[in-house]
Design a protein around this motif. Sequence first.
Motif, PDB file in Angstrom:
ATOM      1  N   ILE A  81       0.836  -1.201   0.000  1.00  0.00           N
ATOM      2  CA  ILE A  81       0.000   0.000   0.000  1.00  0.00           C
ATOM      3  C   ILE A  81       0.872   1.253   0.000  1.00  0.00           C
ATOM      4  N   ILE A  82       1.914   1.223   0.806  1.00  0.00           N
ATOM      5  CA  ILE A  82       2.809   2.380   0.889  1.00  0.00           C
ATOM      6  C   ILE A  82       3.564   2.569  -0.422  1.00  0.00           C
ATOM      7  N   VAL A  83       3.979   1.470  -1.035  1.00  0.00           N
ATOM      8  CA  VAL A  83       4.648   1.541  -2.344  1.00  0.00           C
ATOM      9  C   VAL A  83       3.723   2.202  -3.365  1.00  0.00           C
ATOM     10  N   ALA A  84       2.460   1.807  -3.365  1.00  0.00           N
ATOM     11  CA  ALA A  84       1.499   2.373  -4.313  1.00  0.00           C
ATOM     12  C   ALA A  84       1.296   3.867  -4.071  1.00  0.00           C
ATOM     13  N   GLY A  85       1.168   4.249  -2.803  1.00  0.00           N
ATOM     14  CA  GLY A  85       0.994   5.664  -2.484  1.00  0.00           C
ATOM     15  C   GLY A  85       2.180   6.501  -2.926  1.00  0.00           C
ATOM     16  N   HIS A 107       0.989  17.545  -0.732  1.00  0.00           N
ATOM     17  CA  HIS A 107      -0.338  17.132  -1.190  1.00  0.00           C
ATOM     18  C   HIS A 107      -0.256  15.835  -1.977  1.00  0.00           C
ATOM     19  N   ALA A 108       0.773  15.741  -2.825  1.00  0.00           N
ATOM     20  CA  ALA A 108       0.922  14.550  -3.661  1.00  0.00           C
ATOM     21  C   ALA A 108       1.110  13.298  -2.812  1.00  0.00           C
ATOM     22  N   LEU A 109       1.952  13.394  -1.800  1.00  0.00           N
ATOM     23  CA  LEU A 109       2.217  12.241  -0.943  1.00  0.00           C
ATOM     24  C   LEU A 109       0.972  11.839  -0.161  1.00  0.00           C
ATOM     25  N   ILE A 110       0.305  12.805   0.414  1.00  0.00           N
ATOM     26  CA  ILE A 110      -0.883  12.510   1.220  1.00  0.00           C
ATOM     27  C   ILE A 110      -2.008  11.978   0.338  1.00  0.00           C
ATOM     28  N   GLY A 111      -2.193  12.588  -0.836  1.00  0.00           N
ATOM     29  CA  GLY A 111      -3.210  12.096  -1.759  1.00  0.00           C
ATOM     30  C   GLY A 111      -2.926  10.683  -2.220  1.00  0.00           C
ATOM     31  N   GLY A 112      -1.668  10.407  -2.563  1.00  0.00           N
ATOM     32  CA  GLY A 112      -1.299   9.061  -2.994  1.00  0.00           C
ATOM     33  C   GLY A 112      -1.554   8.025  -1.921  1.00  0.00           C
ATOM     34  N   MET A 113      -1.214   8.362  -0.680  1.00  0.00           N
ATOM     35  CA  MET A 113      -1.438   7.429   0.427  1.00  0.00           C
ATOM     36  C   MET A 113      -2.925   7.208   0.683  1.00  0.00           C
ATOM     37  N   ILE A 114      -3.707   8.277   0.635  1.00  0.00           N
ATOM     38  CA  ILE A 114      -5.152   8.141   0.863  1.00  0.00           C
ATOM     39  C   ILE A 114      -5.773   7.228  -0.188  1.00  0.00           C
ATOM     40  N   GLY A 115      -5.407   7.434  -1.448  1.00  0.00           N
ATOM     41  CA  GLY A 115      -5.957   6.607  -2.517  1.00  0.00           C
ATOM     42  C   GLY A 115      -5.570   5.147  -2.387  1.00  0.00           C
ATOM     43  N   ALA A 116      -4.307   4.893  -2.059  1.00  0.00           N
ATOM     44  CA  ALA A 116      -3.834   3.513  -1.936  1.00  0.00           C
ATOM     45  C   ALA A 116      -4.489   2.800  -0.755  1.00  0.00           C
ATOM     46  N   VAL A 117      -4.635   3.505   0.360  1.00  0.00           N
ATOM     47  CA  VAL A 117      -5.269   2.902   1.542  1.00  0.00           C
ATOM     48  C   VAL A 117      -6.747   2.639   1.276  1.00  0.00           C
TER      49      VAL A 117
END
Length: 334
Positions: A81-85, A107-117
């Motif tokens: 999940i973290i890799v995907a984010g 924003h990019a990091l937080i958005g990526g993590m939210i989407g992956a989770v």
Amino acid sequence: MLDTYMIILVVVLALIFDFINGFHDTANAIATCVSTRAIRPGLAIIGTAILNFIGAMISTGVAKTIGGDIVISANMINELIIVAGLTGAIIWNLLTWYVGMPSSSSHALIGGMIGAVAISVGFGALNGWGILKIFLSLILSPITAIVVGYIIMNLIFAVCHSYRPAVVNLTANRLQVLSAALMAFSHGSNDAQKSMGIITLALLSGGFIDTLEVPTIVKLLCAAAMALGTSVGGWKIIRTVGGKIFKMHPIHGFAADLNSAVVIFTATLLHLPVSTTHVVSGSIMGVGAAQRVKAVHWNVARQMVSAWVLTIPCTAVMGALAFLIIRYVFFAAV
């Protein structure tokens, strides 16, 4: 063994993200002093890289916020999940860097993590209050930068109105070297910690550490990656931030850098992640508006705000897609 490989992949991707963040956000630290010719670009980049490294080593409060406030528990996610984010965030940063558009790595990091989770274990794993706190920090920091930048610039005008413009600009030109250094230090103190938080979260979820304390080696690696990325520079974004928002003179650059440094470092002390891109751009807008509202190129500012607004939803989608693709390609048969 697979967990170990995934942790290594997380670390590598997080360091790549930090490296990209370094050259992507170099513009934020040096755009004003380069555009006002207070310091030569090459020297500015080298100095910024060193100060970014030093700033990154002073604290881990922001890292703990990133590692602890996006998901409810590290046990609810895994390294995939973290890799995907991270993948979603990296792709977005590269795209915006390529077109020269300032966007927020935070924003990019937080958005990526939210989407992956969300796509993997559901929205229930997301820490609503923690994400709200992060969102409020990201939203309010540029607004604060605009308002305080406007006030600081007017105060400087009030103090300097009796001096000749040439004297004021010469003094400001020299002072801007100091304010740019403070800006670079504060940038490192906040931005490098985001990757530290992600790596520490991965180590915790994988059972490699017991608490959300950032290991020293993680601090060193992230600080070095950001410093190295900073040394590469991001000239396209420097041109946008440094000249297209508002035509600055040394006094404006000094005010903008000083304001940005204060806002960012205050956030670091409060353990709040902020977007350096947003804060610097907000400072320039506030300083420019103090000079004359129409002097600010608001059409450029609107384009930048549009990119900022799009960042979290776009990277959330990218993070979700990255998870689905990685799982299908590499783990379909597992």
